[in-house]
Design a protein around this motif. Sequence first.
Motif, PDB file in Angstrom:
ATOM      1  N   VAL A  77       0.853  -1.187   0.000  1.00  0.00           N
ATOM      2  CA  VAL A  77       0.000   0.000   0.000  1.00  0.00           C
ATOM      3  C   VAL A  77       0.886   1.233   0.000  1.00  0.00           C
ATOM      4  N   THR A  78       0.322   2.331  -0.443  1.00  0.00           N
ATOM      5  CA  THR A  78       1.032   3.602  -0.434  1.00  0.00           C
ATOM      6  C   THR A  78       0.390   4.497   0.612  1.00  0.00           C
ATOM      7  N   ILE A  79       1.218   5.006   1.534  1.00  0.00           N
ATOM      8  CA  ILE A  79       0.756   5.833   2.637  1.00  0.00           C
ATOM      9  C   ILE A  79       1.591   7.112   2.645  1.00  0.00           C
ATOM     10  N   PRO A  80       0.961   8.257   2.834  1.00  0.00           N
ATOM     11  CA  PRO A  80       1.741   9.489   2.922  1.00  0.00           C
ATOM     12  C   PRO A  80       2.848   9.360   3.989  1.00  0.00           C
ATOM     13  N   GLU A  81       4.018   9.853   3.676  1.00  0.00           N
ATOM     14  CA  GLU A  81       5.187   9.675   4.538  1.00  0.00           C
ATOM     15  C   GLU A  81       4.985  10.218   5.943  1.00  0.00           C
ATOM     16  N   ASP A  82       4.371  11.395   6.069  1.00  0.00           N
ATOM     17  CA  ASP A  82       4.171  11.968   7.402  1.00  0.00           C
ATOM     18  C   ASP A  82       3.227  11.110   8.248  1.00  0.00           C
ATOM     19  N   LEU A  83       2.189  10.561   7.614  1.00  0.00           N
ATOM     20  CA  LEU A  83       1.260   9.689   8.326  1.00  0.00           C
ATOM     21  C   LEU A  83       1.961   8.398   8.745  1.00  0.00           C
ATOM     22  N   LEU A  84       2.770   7.844   7.856  1.00  0.00           N
ATOM     23  CA  LEU A  84       3.493   6.614   8.173  1.00  0.00           C
ATOM     24  C   LEU A  84       4.434   6.827   9.358  1.00  0.00           C
ATOM     25  N   ASP A  85       5.100   7.962   9.408  1.00  0.00           N
ATOM     26  CA  ASP A  85       5.994   8.262  10.534  1.00  0.00           C
ATOM     27  C   ASP A  85       5.215   8.296  11.844  1.00  0.00           C
ATOM     28  N   GLU A  86       4.057   8.938  11.838  1.00  0.00           N
ATOM     29  CA  GLU A  86       3.227   9.001  13.044  1.00  0.00           C
ATOM     30  C   GLU A  86       2.759   7.613  13.460  1.00  0.00           C
ATOM     31  N   ILE A  87       2.302   6.829  12.488  1.00  0.00           N
ATOM     32  CA  ILE A  87       1.791   5.485  12.784  1.00  0.00           C
ATOM     33  C   ILE A  87       2.902   4.596  13.328  1.00  0.00           C
ATOM     34  N   ARG A  88       4.065   4.652  12.728  1.00  0.00           N
ATOM     35  CA  ARG A  88       5.188   3.827  13.215  1.00  0.00           C
ATOM     36  C   ARG A  88       5.525   4.166  14.661  1.00  0.00           C
ATOM     37  N   ALA A  89       5.487   5.450  14.998  1.00  0.00           N
ATOM     38  CA  ALA A  89       5.775   5.860  16.370  1.00  0.00           C
ATOM     39  C   ALA A  89       4.724   5.321  17.341  1.00  0.00           C
ATOM     40  N   GLU A  90       3.463   5.376  16.942  1.00  0.00           N
ATOM     41  CA  GLU A  90       2.372   4.904  17.809  1.00  0.00           C
ATOM     42  C   GLU A  90       2.308   3.388  17.881  1.00  0.00           C
ATOM     43  N   ALA A  91       2.699   2.712  16.805  1.00  0.00           N
ATOM     44  CA  ALA A  91       2.532   1.268  16.693  1.00  0.00           C
ATOM     45  C   ALA A  91       3.779   0.494  17.093  1.00  0.00           C
TER      46      ALA A  91
END
Length: 93
Positions: free
Chosen positions: A12-26
């Motif tokens: 999947v393609t995810i906006p980079e800023d969103l992916l950074d936030e998700i990785r931090a939370e997950a």
Amino acid sequence: MVNCMASKKVTVTIPEDLLDEIRAEAAERGLSAYVAEALRVKRDRDRLVELVDWLQEEHGPVTEDEHTTALDELHSLDAEHERRRTSGVGDAA
């Protein structure tokens, strides 16, 4: 908890800023578990929207009084859950 359900790898393609936030939370659960849970929540919400639409077609829209009553009941339930959580009522011994 071990997940025994079959899984499939996808791209999947995810906006980079969103992916950074998700990785931090997950971080603890892992990205795949976080995304799978988010997709389940979205699917469940979509199903609820379909149900609400169907109920409104069958019975008409919710009135302001019904809406206010439902919110009051939800607030009351939330308060009771919070009271039980903070007092330990219902905890397993």
